[in-house]
Design a protein around this motif. Structure first.
Motif, PDB file in Angstrom:
ATOM      1  N   SER A  10     -15.056-127.085 -76.820  1.00 21.27           N
ATOM      2  CA  SER A  10     -13.783-126.484 -76.429  1.00 21.27           C
ATOM      3  C   SER A  10     -13.665-126.503 -74.916  1.00 21.27           C
ATOM      4  O   SER A  10     -14.656-126.339 -74.201  1.00 21.27           O
ATOM      5  CB  SER A  10     -13.693-125.044 -76.951  1.00 21.27           C
ATOM      6  N   ARG A  11     -12.424-126.708 -74.442  1.00 20.41           N
ATOM      7  CA  ARG A  11     -12.176-126.710 -72.993  1.00 20.41           C
ATOM      8  C   ARG A  11     -10.923-125.886 -72.698  1.00 20.41           C
ATOM      9  O   ARG A  11      -9.876-126.087 -73.323  1.00 20.41           O
ATOM     10  CB  ARG A  11     -11.982-128.125 -72.470  1.00 20.41           C
ATOM     11  N   CYS A  12     -11.047-124.982 -71.736  1.00 20.27           N
ATOM     12  CA  CYS A  12      -9.925-124.141 -71.320  1.00 20.27           C
ATOM     13  C   CYS A  12      -9.466-124.566 -69.929  1.00 20.27           C
ATOM     14  O   CYS A  12     -10.279-124.674 -69.006  1.00 20.27           O
ATOM     15  CB  CYS A  12     -10.341-122.673 -71.307  1.00 20.27           C
ATOM     16  N   ARG A  13      -8.181-124.811 -69.772  1.00 16.19           N
ATOM     17  CA  ARG A  13      -7.640-125.142 -68.457  1.00 16.19           C
ATOM     18  C   ARG A  13      -7.292-123.857 -67.693  1.00 16.19           C
ATOM     19  O   ARG A  13      -7.194-122.784 -68.286  1.00 16.19           O
ATOM     20  CB  ARG A  13      -6.386-126.007 -68.598  1.00 16.19           C
ATOM     21  N   PRO A  14      -7.054-123.955 -66.374  1.00 12.67           N
ATOM     22  CA  PRO A  14      -6.632-122.772 -65.618  1.00 12.67           C
ATOM     23  C   PRO A  14      -5.179-122.410 -65.932  1.00 12.67           C
ATOM     24  O   PRO A  14      -4.417-123.233 -66.450  1.00 12.67           O
ATOM     25  CB  PRO A  14      -6.771-123.216 -64.152  1.00 12.67           C
ATOM     26  N   LEU A  15      -4.783-121.182 -65.618  1.00 13.38           N
ATOM     27  CA  LEU A  15      -3.376-120.804 -65.660  1.00 13.38           C
ATOM     28  C   LEU A  15      -2.608-121.681 -64.676  1.00 13.38           C
ATOM     29  O   LEU A  15      -3.086-121.954 -63.570  1.00 13.38           O
ATOM     30  CB  LEU A  15      -3.198-119.337 -65.259  1.00 13.38           C
ATOM     31  N   GLN A 101      -2.295-127.707 -78.207  1.00 12.92           N
ATOM     32  CA  GLN A 101      -0.861-127.690 -77.972  1.00 12.92           C
ATOM     33  C   GLN A 101      -0.500-128.548 -76.766  1.00 12.92           C
ATOM     34  O   GLN A 101      -1.345-128.868 -75.922  1.00 12.92           O
ATOM     35  CB  GLN A 101      -0.362-126.258 -77.756  1.00 12.92           C
ATOM     36  N   THR A 102       0.758-128.945 -76.672  1.00 11.84           N
ATOM     37  CA  THR A 102       1.237-129.697 -75.530  1.00 11.84           C
ATOM     38  C   THR A 102       0.995-128.904 -74.242  1.00 11.84           C
ATOM     39  O   THR A 102       1.265-127.710 -74.178  1.00 11.84           O
ATOM     40  CB  THR A 102       2.747-129.976 -75.685  1.00 11.84           C
ATOM     41  N   GLY A 103       0.458-129.584 -73.232  1.00 13.10           N
ATOM     42  CA  GLY A 103       0.207-128.931 -71.964  1.00 13.10           C
ATOM     43  C   GLY A 103      -1.159-128.278 -71.851  1.00 13.10           C
ATOM     44  O   GLY A 103      -1.485-127.692 -70.816  1.00 13.10           O
ATOM     45  N   ALA A 104      -1.974-128.389 -72.898  1.00 12.56           N
ATOM     46  CA  ALA A 104      -3.298-127.763 -72.866  1.00 12.56           C
ATOM     47  C   ALA A 104      -4.339-128.635 -72.176  1.00 12.56           C
ATOM     48  O   ALA A 104      -5.445-128.175 -71.899  1.00 12.56           O
ATOM     49  CB  ALA A 104      -3.761-127.422 -74.282  1.00 12.56           C
ATOM     50  N   GLY A 105      -4.004-129.903 -71.916  1.00 11.71           N
ATOM     51  CA  GLY A 105      -4.932-130.766 -71.183  1.00 11.71           C
ATOM     52  C   GLY A 105      -5.517-131.912 -71.980  1.00 11.71           C
ATOM     53  O   GLY A 105      -6.514-132.505 -71.554  1.00 11.71           O
ATOM     54  N   LYS A 106      -4.908-132.270 -73.107  1.00 10.72           N
ATOM     55  CA  LYS A 106      -5.468-133.349 -73.937  1.00 10.72           C
ATOM     56  C   LYS A 106      -5.466-134.690 -73.202  1.00 10.72           C
ATOM     57  O   LYS A 106      -6.495-135.362 -73.116  1.00 10.72           O
ATOM     58  CB  LYS A 106      -4.678-133.474 -75.253  1.00 10.72           C
ATOM     59  N   ILE A 310      -7.454-125.722 -74.968  1.00  6.01           N
ATOM     60  CA  ILE A 310      -6.777-124.440 -75.122  1.00  6.01           C
ATOM     61  C   ILE A 310      -6.235-123.931 -73.787  1.00  6.01           C
ATOM     62  O   ILE A 310      -6.765-124.234 -72.722  1.00  6.01           O
ATOM     63  CB  ILE A 310      -7.710-123.369 -75.738  1.00  6.01           C
ATOM     64  N   SER A 311      -5.166-123.146 -73.892  1.00  3.84           N
ATOM     65  CA  SER A 311      -4.548-122.516 -72.725  1.00  3.84           C
ATOM     66  C   SER A 311      -4.982-121.058 -72.646  1.00  3.84           C
ATOM     67  O   SER A 311      -5.062-120.377 -73.670  1.00  3.84           O
ATOM     68  CB  SER A 311      -3.016-122.589 -72.844  1.00  3.84           C
ATOM     69  N   PRO A 312      -5.241-120.535 -71.445  1.00  2.01           N
ATOM     70  CA  PRO A 312      -5.656-119.138 -71.319  1.00  2.01           C
ATOM     71  C   PRO A 312      -4.470-118.167 -71.266  1.00  2.01           C
ATOM     72  O   PRO A 312      -4.678-116.954 -71.256  1.00  2.01           O
ATOM     73  CB  PRO A 312      -6.403-119.129 -69.983  1.00  2.01           C
TER      74      PRO A 312
END
Length: 360
Positions: A10-15, A101-106, A310-312
């Motif tokens: 899993s990878r989380c991008r910054p706000l 989701q779109t914009g999560a960094g795929k 994922i988005s935070p």
């Protein structure tokens, strides 16, 4: 310890700036050391009798690796993606697919940018570094293709042929009929094929009103390795699929039919994963073009990795939780359900070439 065929990271991008300006708060806690990600419900607006804003207990998910906001593309490749690519050049099938989701960094994770090459460019570099280190007795050829799945239609993004059909001969792998395959002698050749595919995807987007987040993009590399073993020529054939899935958000009312088709494809993938996790007797791979093409990546004939993006942001809570639940289902696929990856070896080179020509 038994090697796991399907791994989940899993990878989380910054706000981002828009989320910060909208007052969104981070709802994620990523712990790389424990390989855990925790997600909490956004605080409720109403207050308790004590005058405090009420929150709810966080849910924690366990994966093979978890990357937080500071992780780089190079870090992900070195620690997680490279073992899949190495298995591929050694003769095993491989698959890396990005979900979220779109914009999560795929797309950033898979393709990267000028300063941070993504999974695919880094893989190209690794493949040809590996080839350059082989002795003169080893011969390796590389071919590449790029397709898009949109509204259950398969398009060759290089030749721009559309409505391609999936075929399978008895006891043979699934393949796409009339899909163009392009010989690549350098990492730059692979990059050119990738860039052309994305350009053609954008052309179709202009004509049809779609965008990249509305379609699944699959980059396919085939490697044929011939070497002499005990005085006999042996050929290993392997395939690597790198997939940037469409955004997994809920259907849009304004484009309901299109969104439902995307949702149908992703829903079919979720059903297949759930059936595998529960060891159901029948797995409905044929319910969508996507699941049909991912069958070998999920049924054990591949070394496979899911990267859940994922988005935070608190405003994306539902989509983030949905992505983590999907990743959790993939993680639950039992090891005994899947076969060990098969290294394909044939001593009859003419037979291999004939099989390839028949599929063409």
């Amino acid at each position: 310890m038994q090697e796991v065929n399907i791994k989940v990271i899993s990878r989380c991008r910054p706000l981002n700036l828009r989320e910060i300006q909208n007052g969104s708060q981070s709802i994620l806690d990523c712990n790389k050391n424990l390989a855990q990600v925790s997600v909490k419900l956004p605080a409720r607006k109403e207050q308790t009798s004590e005058g405090q804003i009420e929150g709810e207990q966080a849910r924690t998910f366990q994966f093979d690796m978890v990357y937080g906001e500071d992780a780089t593309n190079q870090e992900l490749f070195t620690e997680s993606f490279r073992p899949v690519v190495h298995a591929f050049v050694e003769g095993q099938n491989g698959c890396i697919f990005a979900y979220g989701q779109t914009g999560a960094g795929k797309t950033f994770t898979m393709s990267g940018n000028g300063t941070q090459p993504g999974c695919m460019p880094s893989s190209f570099n690794y493949i040809f570094e590996y080839i350059s280190q082989q002795p003169s007795t080893v011969s390796i050829s590389v071919r590449a293709s790029c397709i898009e799945i949109y509204n259950e239609r398969i398009t060759d993004l290089i030749s721009q042929q559309t409505d391609l059909r999936i075929r399978q001969k008895p006891e043979q792998a699934i393949y796409i009929e009339n899909l163009s395959e392009h010989s690549c002698g350098t990492k730059e050749d692979l990059q050119k094929i990738l860039e052309k595919g994305y350009r053609n995807q954008c052309i179709e987007a202009t004509k049809m009103g779609q965008c990249s987040s509305r379609s699944h993009t699959m980059f396919i590399i085939k490697l044929e390795k011939t070497e002499v073993v005990n005085g006999e020529k042996v050929c290993k054939l392997s395939t690597l699929k790198m997939i940037d899935l469409a955004g997994s958000e809920r259907p849009e009312i304004s484009r309901f039919k299109e969104s439902m088709m995307i949702n149908k494809s992703l829903a079919s993938l979720y059903v297949v994963v759930s059936k595998l996790a529960s060891q159901a007797p029948h797995i409905p791979y044929r319910d969508s073009q996507l699941t049909r093409l991912m069958q070998d990546a999920l049924d054990g004939n591949s070394k496979t990795m899911l990267v859940a993006l994922i988005s935070p942001a608190s405003q994306n809570y539902e989509e983030t939780l949905s992505t983590l639940r999907f990743a959790d289902q993939v993680k639950k696929i039992p090891n005994q359900q899947i076969n060990k990856p098969q290294i394909k070896q044939e001593s009859n080179q003419l037979a291999i070439n004939q099989e390839y020509l028949e599929q063409k």
